[in-house]
Scaffold this active site. Structure first.
Site, PDB file in Angstrom:
ATOM      1  CB  CYS A   1       5.207   1.358   7.886  1.00  0.00           C
ATOM      2  SG  CYS A   1       6.089   2.628   6.964  1.00  0.00           S
TER       3      CYS A   1
ATOM      4  CG  HIS B   1       1.096   4.286   8.298  1.00  0.00           C
ATOM      5  ND1 HIS B   1       1.549   3.709   9.467  1.00  0.00           N
ATOM      6  CD2 HIS B   1       2.200   4.634   7.592  1.00  0.00           C
ATOM      7  CE1 HIS B   1       2.872   3.720   9.463  1.00  0.00           C
ATOM      8  NE2 HIS B   1       3.290   4.266   8.340  1.00  0.00           N
TER       9      HIS B   1
END
Length: 495
Positions: free
Chosen positions: A334, A433
């Site tokens: 991310c 994630h």
């Protein structure tokens, strides 16, 4: 009490301070109660950078997702209607019912607290329509007397529901008797009268040594002690970055693989790496520390990519990471993925002011923040040909979830249309994630790292017992569950 909930059952777990174990207690109770009842967790307001994406793309605190899993139900935004994600400079992103609402200072947030109050009332009402028991969690210390007029998560929730209350104290910190007694005395009378039980958490040793103190505490307060929970290592995801400090420097010393995770100032979703702790030594390295001699380096997610990139560069950690280029895998998740690129163009969405920043330059991507929009979605992707690390699982599916602002361009994606790899395949970035929750991803990474060292892969060490059942059993053994069932007005669990 909210309208039409007279026949609904509620239980509120409050604490004497942050990190006393409220979330774990609620998780245990959700698993226990779910044996005979339809149970939902609820936390009116959570402040955490570890979050979860629901099946309909809403963002909530990871603790409520964990509690829902323990209860055997699907997490929803109503279980955590307000999520605050600190960005720095006393500003947090406010998430209402799973959607990004605005960046606000504490003062601005409390100025609109009545509106937020209405949001949580609506969420509770919807949960009451679907579930017959709601196990609720407070936040921080319940006796924050400076916030009583605007508190929605402790005093506010207590008053809305008129629920029986369990108060939890942490003996590991010391002063547990004073903190429990003091909290009770400082609670408003209309809330104090609903405190029906006390729990002492994280005790190491023989609880018999506490007996005289427990007796006196009960005499002073008129409230029974429901039990003493022992300290033990939880096998459920951590709620926030405070838990990083609980991870021992000796954890994982017996493993042959060493993975360094950069502890960014605003690190988020570090739960991404907890599955690796069953197979490797996972170290969280502060920006001022030496990286040592890692077998792999991971730059995690962050709530503020531009600020944490500046910190990474100014601390010298960026140069330390780049010194390992071509020698060990360097992975970015991310915000860490965004930092690995050539540049970040921010119109003021991320850092507050328009800026163009140089990234670490290890991936051929540019990330642009040009709209206050967040991508929140659960996804399934296919592993593409990207180099030696994941070559053994090419064509296999991986699951994960995305929580990010900004758009990154990539000519060499790794997972479907997501991510990027360099020419060597040793630098990989992704928005996914939960990547290491996938067994095939964990095995591929650890196998590659062991093979480089001339070592043989061994299956990960995961206990057979379900971690939620394990936690529930510890609670059953150490808490007076008959009293807890009684205070809610329920029949005890059928054994």
């Amino acid at each position: 009490m909210t309208a039409n909930n007279a026949n609904k059952k509620h239980l509120l777990v409050l604490g004497t301070a942050s990190h006393v174990g409220k979330s774990a207690i609620v998780t245990a109770l959700c698993r226990i109660f779910s044996a005979d009842h339809k149970v939902a967790p609820f936390k009116a307001q959570n402040m955490s950078l570890n979050s979860w994406i629901t099946v309909d793309g809403k963002e909530i605190g990871i603790a409520q997702a964990i509690q829902a899993k323990a209860a055997g139900v699907e997490p929803t935004a109503d279980m955590n209607p307000v999520l605050l994600k600190p960005k720095g400079d006393r500003v947090s992103q406010v998430i209402l019912l799973g959607e990004p609402y605005a960046d606000k200072s504490a003062g601005a947030y409390y100025d609109s607290i009545e509106e937020t109050h209405d949001v949580l009332k609506g969420a509770l009402k919807r949960l009451e329509a679907e579930y017959d028991l709601i196990v609720m969690e407070g936040a921080g210390g319940a006796a924050e007397i400076n916030l009583y007029d605007r508190d929605i998560v402790n005093i506010g929730t207590a008053r809305i529901t008129d629920a029986p209350i369990i108060l939890v104290g942490d003996i590991e910190r010391g002063g547990v008797f004073a903190s429990l007694y003091g909290t009770i005395q400082l609670l408003p009378e209309d809330v104090r009268k609903n405190v029906r039980g006390l729990i002492i958490n994280k005790f190491r040793g023989d609880p018999a040594i506490l007996e005289s103190g427990l007796t006196e505490l009960e005499e002073l307060t008129g409230i029974p002690v429901l039990g003493v929970m022992p300290y033990f290592k939880l096998r459920i995801p951590s709620e926030d970055s405070v838990s990083i400090g609980d991870k021992s420097a000796d954890d994982g010393e017996h493993y042959d693989v060493d993975i360094a995770v950069i502890r960014l100032t605003r690190i988020s979703n570090f739960t991404d790496f907890e599955p690796l702790e069953h197979m490797a030594k996972v170290r969280y390295v502060d920006l001022s520390d030496d990286l040592g001699n890692p077998d792999a380096i991971i730059i995690p997610g962050t709530k503020n990519t531009t600020s944490d990139l500046n910190d990474l560069v100014e601390s010298g950690m960026a140069d330390k990471i780049k010194s390992f280029y071509g020698m060990v895998p360097i992975l970015g998740i991310c915000g860490g993925y965004q930092m690995l690129g050539k540049s970040i163009v921010d119109s003021g969405i991320e850092g507050g002011e328009s800026a163009r920043l140089d990234g670490l330059g290890l991936l051929d991507i540019e990330t642009v923040f040009d709209a206050y929009e967040k991508r929140t979605v659960q996804v399934t992707k296919t592993v593409k040909e990207s180099g030696p690390i994941f070559d053994s699982i090419k064509g296999e599916d991986v699951k994960g979830y995305e929580i990010h602002m900004g758009i990154s361009s990539s000519k060499r994606p790794v997972f479907g249309d997501d991510g990027c790899a360099d020419d060597s395949g040793l630098v990989i970035g992704t928005y996914l994630h939960g990547l290491f929750d996938n067994v095939n991803i964990r095995r591929a990474l650890i196998s590659y790292l062991l093979e480089k060292k001339g070592l043989e892969f061994k299956e990960e060490e995961i206990p057979d017992k379900d971690p939620y059942d394990e936690l529930a059993d510890v609670a059953r053994e150490n808490l007076d569950m008959n009293k807890i069932y009684g205070m809610i007005g329920l029949e005890p669990e059928k054994v």
